[in-house]
Design an enzyme around this catalytic site. Structure first.
Site, PDB file in Angstrom:
ATOM      1  N   ASP A  12     -59.957  32.050 -31.231  1.00 39.93           N
ATOM      2  CA  ASP A  12     -60.150  30.944 -30.290  1.00 39.93           C
ATOM      3  C   ASP A  12     -59.283  29.729 -30.606  1.00 39.93           C
ATOM      4  O   ASP A  12     -59.667  28.583 -30.352  1.00 39.93           O
ATOM      5  CB  ASP A  12     -61.635  30.524 -30.231  1.00 39.93           C
ATOM      6  CG  ASP A  12     -62.523  31.674 -29.819  1.00 39.93           C
ATOM      7  OD1 ASP A  12     -62.047  32.535 -29.048  1.00 39.93           O
ATOM      8  OD2 ASP A  12     -63.682  31.719 -30.262  1.00 39.93           O
ATOM      9  N   LYS A  15     -54.749  30.802 -28.229  1.00 40.03           N
ATOM     10  CA  LYS A  15     -53.652  31.775 -28.085  1.00 40.03           C
ATOM     11  C   LYS A  15     -53.306  31.998 -26.610  1.00 40.03           C
ATOM     12  O   LYS A  15     -52.135  32.107 -26.262  1.00 40.03           O
ATOM     13  CB  LYS A  15     -54.045  33.125 -28.726  1.00 40.03           C
ATOM     14  CG  LYS A  15     -54.317  33.033 -30.212  1.00 40.03           C
ATOM     15  CD  LYS A  15     -54.815  34.354 -30.770  1.00 40.03           C
ATOM     16  CE  LYS A  15     -56.184  34.749 -30.281  1.00 40.03           C
ATOM     17  NZ  LYS A  15     -57.289  33.875 -30.678  1.00 40.03           N
ATOM     18  N   HIS A  40     -59.361  34.842 -23.728  1.00 41.21           N
ATOM     19  CA  HIS A  40     -58.180  33.971 -23.807  1.00 41.21           C
ATOM     20  C   HIS A  40     -58.102  33.111 -22.547  1.00 41.21           C
ATOM     21  O   HIS A  40     -57.939  33.634 -21.444  1.00 41.21           O
ATOM     22  CB  HIS A  40     -56.909  34.812 -23.963  1.00 41.21           C
ATOM     23  CG  HIS A  40     -56.877  35.585 -25.254  1.00 41.21           C
ATOM     24  ND1 HIS A  40     -55.872  36.453 -25.586  1.00 41.21           N
ATOM     25  CD2 HIS A  40     -57.727  35.596 -26.308  1.00 41.21           C
ATOM     26  CE1 HIS A  40     -56.116  36.963 -26.779  1.00 41.21           C
ATOM     27  NE2 HIS A  40     -57.241  36.462 -27.229  1.00 41.21           N
ATOM     28  N   GLN A 217     -58.267  37.746 -31.480  1.00 40.98           N
ATOM     29  CA  GLN A 217     -59.001  37.328 -32.676  1.00 40.98           C
ATOM     30  C   GLN A 217     -58.099  36.461 -33.576  1.00 40.98           C
ATOM     31  O   GLN A 217     -57.228  35.785 -33.050  1.00 40.98           O
ATOM     32  CB  GLN A 217     -59.577  38.535 -33.427  1.00 40.98           C
ATOM     33  CG  GLN A 217     -60.740  39.222 -32.704  1.00 40.98           C
ATOM     34  CD  GLN A 217     -60.303  40.184 -31.624  1.00 40.98           C
ATOM     35  OE1 GLN A 217     -59.502  41.078 -31.851  1.00 40.98           O
ATOM     36  NE2 GLN A 217     -60.821  40.018 -30.426  1.00 40.98           N
TER      37      GLN A 217
HETATM   38  P1  GDP Z   1     -57.978  31.947 -27.554  1.00 41.73           P
HETATM   39  O1  GDP Z   1     -59.033  32.982 -27.687  1.00 41.73           O
HETATM   40  O2  GDP Z   1     -57.218  31.738 -28.825  1.00 41.73           O
HETATM   41  O3  GDP Z   1     -57.059  32.187 -26.390  1.00 41.73           O
HETATM   42  O4  GDP Z   1     -58.730  30.570 -27.261  1.00 41.73           O
HETATM   43  P2  GDP Z   1     -59.967  30.345 -26.243  1.00 41.73           P
HETATM   44  O5  GDP Z   1     -59.470  30.395 -24.862  1.00 41.73           O
HETATM   45  O6  GDP Z   1     -61.096  31.238 -26.601  1.00 41.73           O
HETATM   46  O7  GDP Z   1     -60.424  28.899 -26.677  1.00 41.73           O
HETATM   47  C1  GDP Z   1     -59.585  27.805 -26.595  1.00 41.73           C
HETATM   48  C2  GDP Z   1     -60.251  26.754 -25.697  1.00 41.73           C
HETATM   49  O8  GDP Z   1     -59.656  25.491 -25.930  1.00 41.73           O
HETATM   50  C3  GDP Z   1     -60.080  27.027 -24.226  1.00 41.73           C
HETATM   51  O9  GDP Z   1     -61.209  26.573 -23.543  1.00 41.73           O
HETATM   52  C4  GDP Z   1     -58.850  26.196 -23.846  1.00 41.73           C
HETATM   53  O10 GDP Z   1     -58.834  25.806 -22.487  1.00 41.73           O
HETATM   54  C5  GDP Z   1     -59.067  24.999 -24.741  1.00 41.73           C
HETATM   55  N1  GDP Z   1     -57.828  24.328 -25.188  1.00 41.73           N
HETATM   56  C6  GDP Z   1     -56.653  24.899 -25.564  1.00 41.73           C
HETATM   57  N2  GDP Z   1     -55.788  23.962 -25.983  1.00 41.73           N
HETATM   58  C7  GDP Z   1     -56.436  22.769 -25.879  1.00 41.73           C
HETATM   59  C8  GDP Z   1     -56.075  21.428 -26.194  1.00 41.73           C
HETATM   60  O11 GDP Z   1     -54.991  21.116 -26.659  1.00 41.73           O
HETATM   61  N3  GDP Z   1     -57.023  20.462 -25.987  1.00 41.73           N
HETATM   62  C9  GDP Z   1     -58.260  20.745 -25.490  1.00 41.73           C
HETATM   63  N4  GDP Z   1     -59.108  19.755 -25.339  1.00 41.73           N
HETATM   64  N5  GDP Z   1     -58.619  21.996 -25.165  1.00 41.73           N
HETATM   65  C10 GDP Z   1     -57.729  23.000 -25.367  1.00 41.73           C
HETATM   66  P1  IMO Z   2     -60.205  35.695 -29.326  1.00 44.24           P
HETATM   67  O1  IMO Z   2     -59.127  36.703 -29.069  1.00 44.24           O
HETATM   68  C1  IMO Z   2     -63.493  34.475 -31.895  1.00 44.24           C
HETATM   69  C2  IMO Z   2     -65.871  37.639 -33.724  1.00 44.24           C
HETATM   70  C3  IMO Z   2     -67.309  37.806 -33.291  1.00 44.24           C
HETATM   71  C4  IMO Z   2     -67.924  38.289 -34.585  1.00 44.24           C
HETATM   72  C5  IMO Z   2     -66.837  39.194 -35.147  1.00 44.24           C
HETATM   73  C6  IMO Z   2     -67.030  40.671 -34.837  1.00 44.24           C
HETATM   74  O2  IMO Z   2     -60.784  35.088 -28.098  1.00 44.24           O
HETATM   75  O3  IMO Z   2     -59.787  34.701 -30.354  1.00 44.24           O
HETATM   76  P2  IMO Z   2     -66.702  42.081 -32.608  1.00 44.24           P
HETATM   77  O4  IMO Z   2     -67.371  41.971 -31.281  1.00 44.24           O
HETATM   78  O5  IMO Z   2     -65.220  41.926 -32.557  1.00 44.24           O
HETATM   79  O6  IMO Z   2     -67.087  43.303 -33.379  1.00 44.24           O
HETATM   80  O7  IMO Z   2     -67.296  40.826 -33.455  1.00 44.24           O
HETATM   81  O8  IMO Z   2     -65.616  38.745 -34.578  1.00 44.24           O
HETATM   82  N1  IMO Z   2     -64.858  37.693 -32.639  1.00 44.24           N
HETATM   83  C7  IMO Z   2     -64.203  36.613 -32.192  1.00 44.24           C
HETATM   84  N2  IMO Z   2     -64.335  35.318 -32.520  1.00 44.24           N
HETATM   85  N3  IMO Z   2     -62.554  34.866 -31.010  1.00 44.24           N
HETATM   86  C8  IMO Z   2     -62.411  36.168 -30.689  1.00 44.24           C
HETATM   87  O9  IMO Z   2     -61.416  36.613 -29.908  1.00 44.24           O
HETATM   88  C9  IMO Z   2     -63.289  37.105 -31.261  1.00 44.24           C
HETATM   89  N4  IMO Z   2     -63.430  38.444 -31.148  1.00 44.24           N
HETATM   90  C10 IMO Z   2     -64.387  38.784 -32.009  1.00 44.24           C
HETATM   91  O10 IMO Z   2     -67.858  36.598 -32.857  1.00 44.24           O
HETATM   92  O11 IMO Z   2     -68.072  37.211 -35.478  1.00 44.24           O
HETATM   93 MG    MG Z   3     -61.087  33.204 -27.383  1.00 47.78          MG
END
Ligand code: GDP
Ligand code: IMO
Ligand code: MG
Length: 421
Positions: A12, A15, A40, A217
């Protein structure tokens, strides 16, 4: 130029938005591991897209989007995601799915649920998507591959073996005929997308096309290098690209790590810099730290430099992209963990023992906060000085350059630090 983008923390990191940015200049985007446990997020003109299986680069018309062999997927989830994109006007014609990717079956989800219940307080805190059991069956050589959905006899044989095994070992009963019909139906719907993805990627490389490998991840969730057993079940670090997409290491030109300006973790497991009080709550609120896949509140903490150095080593990072700097805007002081302390001993590099992750104390360096809104900044030079210092300090600790940083989730809120060079 073939680029790998990986999460440098516990997932999270942002990416999705980084992939969206980089994909513009690339020809193809490849997901190489994980499954719909990933979430994502990409925000375009205020419209939010959350990708679970489909590469985040698909929003750019004409890009080839590939779900490679290292992924595990539930066909129904994939079809749903494709349909949702279509209804929002995003074409999925250039999507390809590897025949060797593995299928997440209903019994995988049931087994995962049961295992989490048995673990009780020691549960992993998975996303409940059947990821662990699906990879376990893959390694045990009984997994069902996407390509099997197109071959009735092979599929029938495999389903039968699995159902027998799950019945004998766990007492699970499923209707074989119903399952088989469902899977064949998925096969029919997905047929035109199913391909030999490694060959496709190879051909693209031969043609001189640029490929972006989208990690899911993060490094600390990697099955080998993460905080085992509180990890996911695939190689989410950069090494996973070679096996997960079927390319040799020399095909990779650059490895980029995405890192949040603080740390989050969703699910259970060690987290040395976790903040449970007021600051943790503030980060969660300011950063909207709720899981993109499960909606769970994410645990929040200070930036961890020990983990950063580890991620640089494990992935061979060439550079970092720092996200969510704006989330720290309200803080009087910001802290960066630069080492751990365990039983009075100073530890500089990430330990590989569970007890140490759990019990080590973070050693912090305190810096001035900036107490200003950075989200309106249009370039690095307009950032308050303490915010510039914060970025520079993270570069120093990681010994890798930060070329880009973000101050908001929108496309245009990603800025360059080139003045640093
Ligand atoms: P990923 O799994 O690595 O793609 O990340 P996620 O989408 O799960 O979580 C990132 C969250 O942060 C999302 O809700 C994005 O919209 C938000 N986000 C990303 N970059 C920024 C930033 O620079 N500032 C803020 N406030 N939010 C951001
Ligand atoms: P992105 O790509 C954050 C975490 C779960 C749990 C552990 C194992 O959005 O960054 P699983 O369901 O994979 O067997 O769970 O991994 N987990 C993540 N945490 N971002 C993710 O993906 C995750 N994918 C799995 O919360 O701790
Ligand atoms: Mg994510």
């Amino acid at each position: 130029m073939n680029i790998v983008v990986v999460g440098a923390q516990w997932g999270d990191e942002g990416k999705g938005r980084v992939i969206d940015l980089l994909a513009k200049k690339m020809d193809a985007v490849v997901r190489y591991q994980g499954g719909s446990n990933a979430g994502h997020t990409v925000i375009v003109d205020g419209e939010k897209f959350v990708f679970h299986l489909i590469p985040s680069g698909i929003l750019h018309p004409g890009k080839v989007a590939i779900i490679a062999n290292g992924v595990v997927l539930e066909p129904a989830e994939l079809l749903k995601e494709m349909e949702e994109l279509r209804t929002r006007g995003v074409a999925v014609d250039n999507l390809f799915v590897s025949a060797n990717a593995h299928v997440v079956m209903p019994y995988h989800k049931d087994l995962e649920k049961e295992e989490e219940n048995i673990r009780g307080r020691g549960k992993i805190g998975t996303t409940g998507r059947g990821i662990g059991p699906a990879y376990a069956d893959k390694i045990a050589r009984r997994g069902i591959r996407v390509g099997d959905l197109l071959e009735k006899e092979t599929l029938k044989e495999k389903v039968e073996i699995n159902l027998k095994l799950y019945k004998r070992l766990l007492g699970y009963t499923y209707s074989q005929e119903k399952l088989l019909q469902e899977l064949l139906e998925y096969g029919r719907k997905l047929e035109k997308y199913i391909t030999d993805s490694s060959a496709l990627i190879h051909n693209l490389i031969e043609e001189g096309k640029d490929i972006l490998f989208e990690g899911a991840q993060g490094t600390l969730l990697d099955i080998d290098h993460g905080t085992y057993p509180y990890v996911t079940s695939s190689n989410s670090a950069a090494g996973g690209v070679c096996s997960g997409a079927g390319v040799g290491p020399r095909a990779i030109s650059r490895v980029i790590g995405v890192v949040k300006a603080y740390t989050t973790r969703v699910g259970e497991g060690p987290f040395p810099t976790e903040l449970e009080g007021e600051v943790g709550n503030l980060l969660r609120k300011q950063g909207s730290e709720f899981g993109a896949t499960t909606g769970r509140p994410r645990r929040c903490g200070w930036f961890d430099g020990v983990i950063l150095r580890y991620a640089v080593r494990i992935n061979g990072l060439d550079e970092l992209i720092l996200t969510k700097l704006d989330v720290l805007d309200r803080l009087e002081k910001v802290k960066i963990c630069i080492a751990y302390k365990f039983k009075g001993e100073l530890i500089q590099s990430f330990p590989n023992r569970f007890s140490l992750w759990k019990e080590c104390e973070p050693v912090y360096e305190e810096m001035d906060g900036w107490k200003q809104d950075t989200s309106k900044a249009t370039s690095y030079k307009y950032l308050p000085l303490p915010a510039q210092n914060y970025i520079k300090r993270i570069e120093e600790i990681g010994q890798v350059p930060i070329h880009l940083f973000s101050v908001g989730p929108q496309r245009e809120e990603m800025l360059s630090t080139r003045e640093l060079d």
